[in-house]
Design a protein around this motif. Structure first.
Motif: not given
Ligand SMILES: C[S@@+](CC[C@H](N)C(=O)[O-])C[C@H]1O[C@@H](n2cnc3c(N)ncnc32)[C@H](O)[C@@H]1O
Length: 215
Positions: A33-62
């Motif tokens: 995804c272009p957003l993976w390498r985007a600079k901060e000012d190119e990202i249309p979301f503030k703190d898009p935490f939802w766009a990543f599957y965090w390790p803690g969430g992965q352990a919980t769901a697994r």
């Protein structure tokens, strides 16, 4: 409104199974995804935490997917649901009610999109529930929320208070600084997983993730 958020999410993410729960397909920002390498000012979301599957969430769901009896017939609250994997896993494993909670409306939209992709219906809630009694739930999921010391202090104190009401509290975490040695004395390790390669790259230095239960 939800429709606008959803179309932006779909535009900037791709369906991915390259994580610890490949049986769940999740729309995420990946290296393609272009957003993976985007600079901060190119990202249309503030703190898009939802766009990543965090390790803690992965352990919980697994863990939930491998140990469905933990949530079967239970009323589950997924605080800080992000992409919604913990919620989706709990619905799939037969929880009687699951509420996906996040204060970020994009996380609520991402969870709704991912629920549809995985053929489950989810209930969402965007209020800040930290500090409330949450009496209508008997299981609380906390996926990777110990990334900030000040927040960790508030969150852990609240979890210890609600735990007294007979709840099961599961904390997925790869070893973030907010889960201090002192706090670890109050939690019990129940599972440890190696992270898949893409998650290691994404999480700078973390190679493992764990699931803990509040004692
Ligand atoms: C690091 S992400 C983890 C997301 C997901 N649980 C996972 O593991 O993939 C933390 C999430 O907590 C949410 N959050 C932060 N403060 C919150 C609060 N007070 N109540 C609910 N969610 C909150 C953020 O919006 C974000 O989606």
């Amino acid at each position: 409104m939800l429709k606008d958020l959803a179309s932006l999410i779909v535009k900037h993410t791709v369906p991915s199974r390259r994580h610890l729960t490949p049986e769940l397909v999740l729309r995420l920002v990946t290296p393609e995804c272009p957003l993976w390498r985007a600079k901060e000012d190119e990202i249309p979301f503030k703190d898009p935490f939802w766009a990543f599957y965090w390790p803690g969430g992965q352990a919980t769901a697994r863990y939930i997917l491998d140990n469905g009896e933990l949530v079967k017939g239970r009323r589950v609250l997924d605080i800080g649901c992000g992409c919604g994997a913990g919620t989706i896993a709990a619905v799939k494993m037969g929880a009687s009610r699951v509420v996906a909670n996040d204060i970020d409306p994009y996380a609520i939209a991402a969870t709704s999109i991912n629920a549809i992709l995985n053929d489950v219906a989810v209930e969402t809630n965007s209020n800040d529930l930290i500090g409330t009694k949450c009496e209508e739930f008997d299981t609380i999921l906390i996926g990777d929320m110990f990334y900030d010391e000040e927040f960790a202090n508030v969150l852990f104190g609240w979890l210890q208070g609600v735990r007294g009401e007979g709840k099961t509290i599961l904390i997925g975490d790869p070893g973030r600084h907010g889960l201090t040695e002192k706090r670890r004395q109050h939690i019990e390790l129940i599972a440890k997983y190696n992270l898949p390669p893409e998650s290691c790259i994404e999480n700078h230095g973390f190679t493992e993730t764990s699931l803990w239960k509040l004692k």
